[in-house]
Design an enzyme around this catalytic site. Structure first.
Site, short mmCIF file in Angstrom:
data_model
loop_
_atom_site.label_atom_id
_atom_site.label_comp_id
_atom_site.label_asym_id
_atom_site.label_seq_id
_atom_site.Cartn_x
_atom_site.Cartn_y
_atom_site.Cartn_z
N TYR A 313 -5.19 -10.83 -5.74
CA TYR A 313 -4.51 -11.65 -4.74
C TYR A 313 -5.33 -12.89 -4.38
O TYR A 313 -4.79 -13.96 -4.16
CB TYR A 313 -4.25 -10.82 -3.48
CG TYR A 313 -2.95 -10.04 -3.51
CD1 TYR A 313 -1.81 -10.55 -2.91
CD2 TYR A 313 -2.87 -8.80 -4.12
CE1 TYR A 313 -0.62 -9.84 -2.93
CE2 TYR A 313 -1.69 -8.08 -4.14
CZ TYR A 313 -0.57 -8.60 -3.55
OH TYR A 313 0.61 -7.90 -3.57
N TYR A 317 -7.44 -18.17 -4.91
CA TYR A 317 -7.95 -18.92 -3.76
C TYR A 317 -9.46 -19.12 -3.86
O TYR A 317 -9.97 -20.19 -3.49
CB TYR A 317 -7.60 -18.17 -2.47
CG TYR A 317 -6.12 -18.03 -2.24
CD1 TYR A 317 -5.35 -19.10 -1.80
CD2 TYR A 317 -5.47 -16.82 -2.49
CE1 TYR A 317 -3.98 -18.97 -1.61
CE2 TYR A 317 -4.11 -16.68 -2.30
CZ TYR A 317 -3.37 -17.76 -1.85
OH TYR A 317 -2.02 -17.64 -1.67
#
Length: 647
Positions: A313, A317
């Protein structure tokens, strides 16, 4: 107010950001250095003239405040005065202020957004590139030598540590993946939250048009808002007895406004209450603007292990905020692109420039043990040195066993095992069995004197007369007490290469020491002479053309004419263009030299006059400020001031 009037107001506000009292942010870096030196010198002189250090500190603080700077706090009176009298302190503060004011001006004018300069303005990005280039050049020019004679440049040492973005990304991903592994063993569930600031923090809308709700806040103020809401939420969670742990990632929207991504683990039965508390504080400010769709400001996603891991996930980022490198996942379209369709490898340096400009911490772990202890444990790889230290200090067997277990886990890269041995997640730092060992370095140097008090101290003092404490190793706690372990064996001395090569680092921007004994002028003359000889050998017509082609660009030297004419010209050509008389050539060269000396002297005098004029204006301005201070302090009255002083 019309849109045109609103734009005019925004333009005026943007231009006003460049004016910071006596300092103008539009000035160049050399002017900044001169101004910083002048301010520090003034504070130093005032401190020496005034007998009261408290009053001198008050005046120095007012001087910093007039520059829109935050005076240093949290230090002794002596430490604060030494900082305010230090040119380096002023230089750092003014550079930071200038960079942020200029970047905020670009944001106000709509030049930081996805259709112009995404994440950071193009001007700010260029400044960051120039700064990185200067830093890299400096690191290459400084060598570090330890007590064993090993010598490296700082650039080489930088590549071996966490300053290397590849190593930093690898450590972050290891900690995230192993934390998830420990969470799975504990039966905890993971949640992924996204929290965004209200509309008034965004200068530009999602469609790249100006946002008329924007209140003028910069990214640091937006980050402070998020931190304040997060502090409220954590306090509420603590009152409710709800434990959480994980990582927080701060990254910018296309207009430079920060938002947060939170990867949090918790007990499954607490998930609803934790999400409710976070939602409450995320939407506490201006809830009406997202009443139709709360996911604009707060979004919660439960991590489904059937679809992927928590590390998956946040991998994008993490890569986006460090170096943009990651392994693209199969079957995920656009996995190498950011939210705005930009490649990660081009977005990452702009995000790094954004974080450096605004001083925003991009990654922060919550509820996990100290990473400093982990890094210090990984230094203990030499078994022989560790055995010698234990033979000399005779630690408690329990402390030695605790250290050995954690050391083996750290050197094996097993963050999950390290986390388990340190007491698990959501434990207070004081309960950890190991903590960093910080000691003030001692010295017997007779020159180690406090610059303000004149007293000698056995503690190594820094630039501002304060003891310098550093991490030397680890402190292991056991039932019988505490045991220290040294982890930093090397002592380094630093030297600039220029000192041995004859290069003066203080004269930045001037000509460097030549690489050879042939200076550039001689090399250029030799090149022209070689060209002239080659062309002269081709005949008088070629020589004549060479002379005609070159004349508009530069005049020929007398020896060039001699080569061209003597080697290839006919008698008629010689009569039309006689060879220059050597005595006349020497006379002309001497005249040219005198002309150059006169021009150099006039240039120096002109620069000196300009420098004196700048100093005169600065002295007048400082004098006016001093008179105003006296008026405010009641030392003078308006009747004591001659007419025309403030004209």
């Amino acid at each position: 107010m019309t849109s045109h009037a609103a734009f005019i107001d925004r333009q005026a506000f943007a231009d006003s950001l460049l004016h910071c009292g006596p300092w103008k942010c539009s000035n160049d870096d050399q002017a900044l250095i001169d101004h910083a030196t002048a301010q520090a010198r003034t504070v130093e002189l005032e401190t020496a003239q005034l007998s009261d250090p408290i009053y001198a500190l008050q005046r120095a603080r007012r001087r910093a405040t007039r520059h829109h700077l935050t005076p240093p706090t949290g230090y002794s009176c002596t430490g604060e005065l030494l900082r305010l009298a230090c040119p380096l302190w002023w230089r750092r503060q003014l550079r930071r202020l200038t960079s942020r004011r200029r970047e905020q001006r670009q944001r106000l004018l709509g030049r930081t957004q996805k259709r112009a300069g995404i994440y950071v303005s193009n001007e700010g990005y260029r400044r960051r590139i120039d700064q990185a280039t200067r830093n890299a050049r400096l690191l290459e020019a400084i060598t570090a030598t330890n007590q064993e004679g090993d010598q490296y440049t700082l650039a080489e040492l930088t590549e071996l540590g966490l300053a290397n973005p590849e190593f930093r990304r690898a450590e972050l991903m290891l900690r995230i993946a192993d934390t998830e592994r420990e969470a799975d063993r504990a039966g905890h569930c993971g949640m992924f939250y996204t929290i965004t600031t209200p509309s008034r923090f965004h200068p530009v809308r999602q469609n790249a048009s100006l946002n008329h709700k924007y209140a003028g806040a910069d990214p640091r103020e937006a980050q402070a808002y998020l931190q304040n809401q997060w502090a409220k939420a954590r306090a509420k969670l603590k009152r409710e007895g709800l434990g959480i742990y994980g990582i927080r990632v701060a990254e910018p929207h296309h207009d430079g406004t920060p938002h947060w991504h939170l990867l949090i683990w918790m007990c499954p039965e607490n998930e609803g209450r934790v999400t409710g508390i976070l939602r409450r504080y995320a939407l506490e400010d201006s809830p009406g603007e997202v009443a139709h769709n709360t996911s604009i400001r707060f979004k919660a996603v439960k991590i489904d292990r059937r679809k992927g891991s928590a590390a998956g996930y946040v991998a994008k980022y993490v890569a986006k905020n460090i170096n943009g490198k990651q392994h693209s996942r199969q079957g995920v379209p656009g996995d190498n692109l950011d939210h705005y369709g930009q490649p990660l490898e081009t977005s990452a340096p702009r995000i790094e420039a954004w974080a450096a400009c605004w001083g925003i911490r991009q990654f922060q772990f919550v509820g996990l043990p100290s990473v400093t202890v982990w890094r210090e444990l990984r230094r203990l790889k030499d078994e022989q040195r560790l055995a010698d230290w234990e033979a000399a200090t005779r630690p408690e067997p329990e402390a030695a066993a605790i250290l050995e277990g954690l050391r083996q886990a750290a050197n094996a890269g097993a963050w999950d095992k390290y986390l388990h041995l340190m007491g698990g997640p959501m434990q207070p730092r004081d309960a950890a069995p190991i903590r960093p060992w910080r000691v003030v370095r001692q010295t017997v140097d007779a020159a180690n004197i406090n610059p303000m008090t004149g007293e000698w101290s056995s503690d190594t003092l820094g630039r501002y007369g304060e003891p310098m404490a550093g991490t030397w190793g680890l402190v292991v706690s056991s039932q019988l007490g505490e045991t220290e372990y040294l982890t930093r064996y090397y002592r380094w001395t630093f030297e600039r290469k220029g000192k041995t090569a004859g290069v003066d680092f203080q004269r930045e921007g001037e000509a460097a020491a030549p690489w050879t004994r042939v200076i550039n002028c001689t090399r250029r003359a030799m090149k022209y002479e070689r060209e002239a000889r080659e062309l002269a050998a081709k005949g008088p017509l070629t020589a004549f053309r060479y002379m005609g082609e070159l004349k508009p660009k530069r005049p020929l030297w007398p020896w060039e004419k001699s080569i061209l004419f003597e080697r290839s010209a006919t008698e008629t050509f010689r009569r039309l263009f006689p060879v220059a008389d050597p005595a006349r050539v020497a006379e002309l060269l001497q005249q040219g030299e005198s002309y150059r000396e006169r021009d150099d002297m006039q240039r120096v005098m002109r620069e000196e006059r300009e420098r004196l004029e700048v100093r005169r204006k600065a002295s007048i301005e400082e004098g006016r400020e001093l008179v105003l201070d006296w008026l405010l302090d009641g030392e003078l009255s308006l009747a004591d001031i001659p007419p025309g002083v403030f004209a």
